[in-house]
Design a protein around this motif. Structure first.
Motif, PDB file in Angstrom:
ATOM      1  N   TYR A 147       0.846  -1.195   0.000  1.00 54.68           N
ATOM      2  CA  TYR A 147       0.000   0.000   0.000  1.00 54.68           C
ATOM      3  C   TYR A 147       0.878   1.240   0.000  1.00 54.68           C
ATOM      4  O   TYR A 147       2.082   1.176   0.259  1.00 54.68           O
ATOM      5  CB  TYR A 147      -0.943  -0.004   1.211  1.00 54.68           C
ATOM      6  N   ASP A 148       0.267   2.395  -0.275  1.00 54.45           N
ATOM      7  CA  ASP A 148       1.026   3.637  -0.385  1.00 54.45           C
ATOM      8  C   ASP A 148       0.802   4.538   0.824  1.00 54.45           C
ATOM      9  O   ASP A 148      -0.030   4.266   1.680  1.00 54.45           O
ATOM     10  CB  ASP A 148       0.642   4.389  -1.668  1.00 54.45           C
ATOM     11  N   LYS A 149       1.598   5.596   0.911  1.00 55.36           N
ATOM     12  CA  LYS A 149       1.466   6.680   1.894  1.00 55.36           C
ATOM     13  C   LYS A 149       1.567   6.192   3.333  1.00 55.36           C
ATOM     14  O   LYS A 149       0.885   6.716   4.223  1.00 55.36           O
ATOM     15  CB  LYS A 149       0.153   7.432   1.676  1.00 55.36           C
ATOM     16  N   GLU A 150       2.440   5.237   3.575  1.00 48.70           N
ATOM     17  CA  GLU A 150       2.602   4.716   4.939  1.00 48.70           C
ATOM     18  C   GLU A 150       3.193   5.769   5.867  1.00 48.70           C
ATOM     19  O   GLU A 150       2.900   5.791   7.061  1.00 48.70           O
ATOM     20  CB  GLU A 150       3.493   3.466   4.896  1.00 48.70           C
TER      21      GLU A 150
ATOM     22  N   ALA B 121      -1.956   9.685   9.078  1.00 49.63           N
ATOM     23  CA  ALA B 121      -2.583   8.364   9.248  1.00 49.63           C
ATOM     24  C   ALA B 121      -3.866   8.232   8.443  1.00 49.63           C
ATOM     25  O   ALA B 121      -4.164   7.169   7.901  1.00 49.63           O
ATOM     26  CB  ALA B 121      -2.854   8.115  10.729  1.00 49.63           C
ATOM     27  N   SER B 122      -4.628   9.311   8.348  1.00 52.74           N
ATOM     28  CA  SER B 122      -5.906   9.247   7.655  1.00 52.74           C
ATOM     29  C   SER B 122      -5.755   9.080   6.145  1.00 52.74           C
ATOM     30  O   SER B 122      -6.699   8.688   5.461  1.00 52.74           O
ATOM     31  CB  SER B 122      -6.720  10.515   7.938  1.00 52.74           C
TER      32      SER B 122
ATOM     33  N   ALA C  62      -3.004   9.121  15.477  1.00 49.29           N
ATOM     34  CA  ALA C  62      -2.922   7.693  15.179  1.00 49.29           C
ATOM     35  C   ALA C  62      -2.859   6.950  16.510  1.00 49.29           C
ATOM     36  O   ALA C  62      -2.033   7.284  17.369  1.00 49.29           O
ATOM     37  CB  ALA C  62      -1.686   7.385  14.337  1.00 49.29           C
ATOM     38  N   PRO C  63      -3.719   5.964  16.724  1.00 54.80           N
ATOM     39  CA  PRO C  63      -3.752   5.265  18.018  1.00 54.80           C
ATOM     40  C   PRO C  63      -2.522   4.394  18.223  1.00 54.80           C
ATOM     41  O   PRO C  63      -1.830   4.035  17.268  1.00 54.80           O
ATOM     42  CB  PRO C  63      -5.019   4.410  17.909  1.00 54.80           C
ATOM     43  N   ALA C  64      -2.259   4.082  19.477  1.00 52.19           N
ATOM     44  CA  ALA C  64      -1.175   3.152  19.802  1.00 52.19           C
ATOM     45  C   ALA C  64      -1.600   1.735  19.443  1.00 52.19           C
ATOM     46  O   ALA C  64      -2.789   1.415  19.386  1.00 52.19           O
ATOM     47  CB  ALA C  64      -0.836   3.247  21.289  1.00 52.19           C
TER      48      ALA C  64
ATOM     49  N   ARG D 263      -3.146  -0.286  13.515  1.00 49.48           N
ATOM     50  CA  ARG D 263      -4.345  -0.500  12.707  1.00 49.48           C
ATOM     51  C   ARG D 263      -4.754  -1.973  12.706  1.00 49.48           C
ATOM     52  O   ARG D 263      -5.937  -2.312  12.765  1.00 49.48           O
ATOM     53  CB  ARG D 263      -4.085  -0.020  11.280  1.00 49.48           C
ATOM     54  N   LEU D 264      -3.772  -2.859  12.642  1.00 48.49           N
ATOM     55  CA  LEU D 264      -4.065  -4.288  12.559  1.00 48.49           C
ATOM     56  C   LEU D 264      -4.559  -4.856  13.889  1.00 48.49           C
ATOM     57  O   LEU D 264      -5.489  -5.670  13.910  1.00 48.49           O
ATOM     58  CB  LEU D 264      -2.813  -5.036  12.087  1.00 48.49           C
ATOM     59  N   THR D 265      -3.949  -4.453  14.992  1.00 51.12           N
ATOM     60  CA  THR D 265      -4.423  -4.944  16.293  1.00 51.12           C
ATOM     61  C   THR D 265      -5.810  -4.388  16.612  1.00 51.12           C
ATOM     62  O   THR D 265      -6.604  -5.044  17.294  1.00 51.12           O
ATOM     63  CB  THR D 265      -3.442  -4.607  17.425  1.00 51.12           C
TER      64      THR D 265
END
Length: 241
Positions: free
Chosen positions: A10-13, A17-18, A164-166, A198-200
């Motif tokens: 994916y892009d813009k890592e 965050a949004s 961006a959340p922890a 994001r994954l957790t």
């Protein structure tokens, strides 16, 4: 290999965050992500497991003043000088250790940009600071923002630009625990923000792992040693067996 491998690009890592390419991907492929057992973010971790990640707030602080000609500064109020109390508070801050599941995270607040919008012969009527607050897992962005506003204090205008959340620490998943037992990989806290957050949040057991040198991150001449690549490949292959 005994397990199925899914690679996600994916892009813009590194951007806000949004705006990350993961946002629409997670929304569009929710069922696919729900089927994943373990996720690895290929971050530079010195071939260690970096669990969780700190959250991040970016905020703009405006310090007001009153414009005047620099030859007659007494007719104005220099916004740069008005910022000295806040800058002094920021300079005096030390990192704050937070232990989560036995791992040491450090909460830090850093001024990363400073500027005025005026000519060189004008007393500035506005001084702008960008503040970046990194906070430990277990603290929400809303709670972190409240802490930031309290520290900045009255008299300054604060605008949140990005949050961006922890990321949660997820080391108890059987596949991760087995992988650690097989490889003897060391474990540390991730002192940066990554998509582990994001994954957790989606319920996945996700950790950071990669051969890159963390001490070189965002520095000139970033590189990865070939032996580190070989060690990373060996560890990843063990996970997929």
């Amino acid at each position: 290999l005994g397990k199925q491998l899914l690679c996600v690009f994916y892009d813009k890592e590194e951007g806000p965050a949004s705006e990350s390419g993961m946002v629409p991907l997670c929304e569009r492929e929710a069922a696919l992500f729900a089927s994943i057992d373990v996720a690895l973010c290929l971050e530079p971790t010195d071939n260690l497991i970096h669990a969780g990640c700190v959250g991040s707030l970016q905020a703009s602080v405006t310090v007001p003043g009153r414009r005047a000609h620099s030859a007659r500064p007494w007719q104005g109020e220099n916004a740069i000088y008005a910022a000295i109390p806040l800058l002094s508070r920021l300079a005096a801050l030390s990192r704050r250790e937070v232990v989560v599941d036995g791992l040491r995270f450090y909460e830090v607040l850093t001024a990363t940009q400073a500027r005025t919008d005026n000519s060189r012969n004008v007393v500035p009527d506005r001084f702008l600071l960008n503040l970046n607050y990194r906070f430990a897992p277990g603290k929400t962005p809303a709670a972190a923002a409240a802490e930031l506003r309290e520290l900045v204090g009255p008299g300054y205008a604060l605008e949140l630009l990005d949050e961006a959340p922890a990321g949660s620490v997820r080391l108890s998943h059987p596949l991760i625990a087995q992988w650690l037992g097989q490889t003897g990989l060391g474990v540390q806290a991730k002192q940066a923000w990554t998509d582990v957050a994001r994954l957790t949040a989606l319920g996945l057991a996700a950790v950071n792992f990669g051969p890159g040198d963390t001490a070189q991150a965002h520095q000139a001449n970033e590189s990865v040693a070939i032996p580190a690549l070989a060690a990373s490949y060996k560890a990843l292959r063990k996970l997929l067996e």
